[in-house]
Design a protein around this motif. Structure first.
Motif, PDB file in Angstrom:
ATOM      1  N   GLN A 103       0.804  -1.221   0.000  1.00 32.42           N
ATOM      2  CA  GLN A 103       0.000   0.000   0.000  1.00 32.42           C
ATOM      3  C   GLN A 103       0.838   1.273   0.000  1.00 32.42           C
ATOM      4  OE1 GLN A 103      -3.764  -0.102   0.166  1.00 32.42           O
ATOM      5  NE2 GLN A 103      -2.906  -1.912  -0.778  1.00 32.42           N
ATOM      6  N   ALA A 104       2.092   1.159   0.426  1.00 34.89           N
ATOM      7  CA  ALA A 104       2.933   2.358   0.493  1.00 34.89           C
ATOM      8  C   ALA A 104       4.407   1.992   0.409  1.00 34.89           C
ATOM      9  CB  ALA A 104       2.665   3.127   1.783  1.00 34.89           C
ATOM     10  N   VAL A 105       5.193   2.932  -0.094  1.00 31.10           N
ATOM     11  CA  VAL A 105       6.654   2.813  -0.106  1.00 31.10           C
ATOM     12  C   VAL A 105       7.215   4.027   0.608  1.00 31.10           C
ATOM     13  CG1 VAL A 105       8.735   2.776  -1.517  1.00 31.10           C
ATOM     14  CG2 VAL A 105       6.715   1.497  -2.258  1.00 31.10           C
ATOM     15  N   ILE A 106       8.152   3.797   1.524  1.00 27.84           N
ATOM     16  CA  ILE A 106       8.816   4.890   2.238  1.00 27.84           C
ATOM     17  C   ILE A 106      10.260   4.959   1.771  1.00 27.84           C
ATOM     18  CG2 ILE A 106       9.500   5.826   4.472  1.00 27.84           C
ATOM     19  CD1 ILE A 106       7.180   4.311   5.729  1.00 27.84           C
ATOM     20  N   PHE A 107      10.596   6.050   1.107  1.00 22.77           N
ATOM     21  CA  PHE A 107      11.946   6.231   0.572  1.00 22.77           C
ATOM     22  C   PHE A 107      12.803   7.086   1.510  1.00 22.77           C
ATOM     23  CE2 PHE A 107       9.466   5.718  -3.403  1.00 22.77           C
ATOM     24  CZ  PHE A 107      10.215   4.726  -4.024  1.00 22.77           C
ATOM     25  N   ASP A 108      14.102   6.816   1.510  1.00 22.18           N
ATOM     26  CA  ASP A 108      15.073   7.744   2.066  1.00 22.18           C
ATOM     27  C   ASP A 108      15.239   8.862   1.035  1.00 22.18           C
ATOM     28  OD1 ASP A 108      17.326   8.746   3.601  1.00 22.18           O
ATOM     29  OD2 ASP A 108      18.601   7.863   2.058  1.00 22.18           O
ATOM     30  N   TRP A 109      15.978   9.907   1.381  1.00 23.57           N
ATOM     31  CA  TRP A 109      16.229  10.998   0.455  1.00 23.57           C
ATOM     32  C   TRP A 109      17.623  10.895  -0.166  1.00 23.57           C
ATOM     33  CZ3 TRP A 109      13.312  15.157  -1.458  1.00 23.57           C
ATOM     34  CH2 TRP A 109      11.990  15.204  -1.020  1.00 23.57           C
ATOM     35  N   ALA A 110      18.629  11.535   0.438  1.00 20.01           N
ATOM     36  CA  ALA A 110      19.971  11.579  -0.167  1.00 20.01           C
ATOM     37  C   ALA A 110      20.544  10.187  -0.397  1.00 20.01           C
ATOM     38  CB  ALA A 110      20.920  12.386   0.713  1.00 20.01           C
ATOM     39  N   GLY A 111      20.894   9.909  -1.662  1.00 28.89           N
ATOM     40  CA  GLY A 111      21.467   8.619  -2.015  1.00 28.89           C
ATOM     41  C   GLY A 111      20.449   7.591  -2.452  1.00 28.89           C
ATOM     42  N   THR A 112      19.166   7.902  -2.253  1.00 29.61           N
ATOM     43  CA  THR A 112      18.095   6.981  -2.648  1.00 29.61           C
ATOM     44  C   THR A 112      17.202   7.599  -3.717  1.00 29.61           C
ATOM     45  OG1 THR A 112      18.071   5.937  -0.457  1.00 29.61           O
ATOM     46  CG2 THR A 112      16.129   5.610  -1.842  1.00 29.61           C
TER      47      THR A 112
END
Length: 276
Positions: free
Chosen positions: A11-20
């Motif tokens: 239902q959801a994806v949680i991404f990191d920011w820098a480098g991802t």
């Protein structure tokens, strides 16, 4: 009833920011970490600077100061071990340096915009967590939006009781997105602390290699590197992620779509465990 099948899937994806999702190679914070020590006459390596990557930035500096080689250099230079005052001074300089380079390092990594669009077409919500403070991530967010990247939720490490590897940012993101159970959420990142964060939250975890801090190479460096050496480096990083407990490791961010399909298959095969 039309969403019955969908509710058994991711239902959801949680991404990191820098480098991802932005800052290919995760260079903005690395440069600042190296510089705050350099101006004090202490040379730390890029590898050392990257080791605690993903943590709340003040915690990151604290971990650097705990490293034996760096601690010994500090003691030799200043005649004492680093203390809280030193930590605060280093962090103050780090913030000043980082704010100068964040905007220039906010471009989305190739494949991110297309990936997010495909995920949203599948009804998947997009969350994000970061080791940056709210003030830092706001700069990155505003610049990334110009390129077309805008997640549905952003949670900074300073907005919860503790940053990675604690699960609080993931929990807050799940609440913001109104998605549960947590076994239907995928946490994606480029550092060991990202993976530990997702594991702590009871989510599926996916580590990404190219563009990330664990590999630590720019696009140009990757394209110019000997293929054998690159594969060797990637294999080493993959093993580190798997040993840390990652469910999956992907070469680049666009490969996540295939992983989502694999997770969905496993979820739908376990209807008695994951209830929509």
């Amino acid at each position: 009833m039309e969403r019955a099948k969908e509710c058994k899937e991711v239902q959801a994806v949680i991404f990191d920011w820098a480098g991802t999702t932005v800052d290919y190679g995760c260079f903005a914070p690395v440069q600042a970490f190296v510089e705050i020590f350099r101006i004090r006459g202490i040379d730390i390596t890029i590898k050392e600077a990257r080791e605690p990557m993903g943590l709340l930035k003040k915690d990151h500096i604290k971990e650097l100061l705990k490293m034996k080689r760096i601690s010994n250099l500090w003691s030799a230079k200043f005649g004492k071990e680093p203390d809280e005052r030193d930590l605060n001074s280093l962090y103050k300089d780090f913030e000043a340096l980082l704010f100068k380079v964040l905007k220039a390092n906010a471009k989305p990594i190739p494949g991110v915009i297309e990936l997010v669009s495909r995920l949203r077409q599948q009804g998947i919500k997009i969350g994000s967590t970061t080791g940056y403070t709210r003030e830092m991530i706001n700069i990155v967010k505003e610049e990334a939006e110009k390129w077309g990247y805008q997640p549905d939720s952003i949670v900074a490490s300073t907005e919860v009781p503790a940053g990675r590897p604690a699960p609080w940012m993931c929990f807050k993101t799940a609440m913001n997105l109104q998605v549960y159970p947590l076994g239907k959420i995928v946490k994606v990142g480029d550092t060991i602390s990202d993976i530990k964060e997702g594991i702590s939250a009871g989510m599926w975890t996916v580590a990404v290699l190219k563009g990330g801090s664990e590999i630590g190479l720019s696009e140009a460096e990757i394209s110019e590197m000997d293929p054998y050496d690159l594969q060797k480096r990637m294999k080493h990083a993959e093993n580190r992620f798997l040993n840390a407990g990652a469910d999956f490791v992907i070469d680049e961010i666009g490969d996540l779509l295939e992983i989502i399909d694999r997770i969905n298959y496993r979820l739908t095969e376990k209807k008695d465990i994951f209830i929509g």
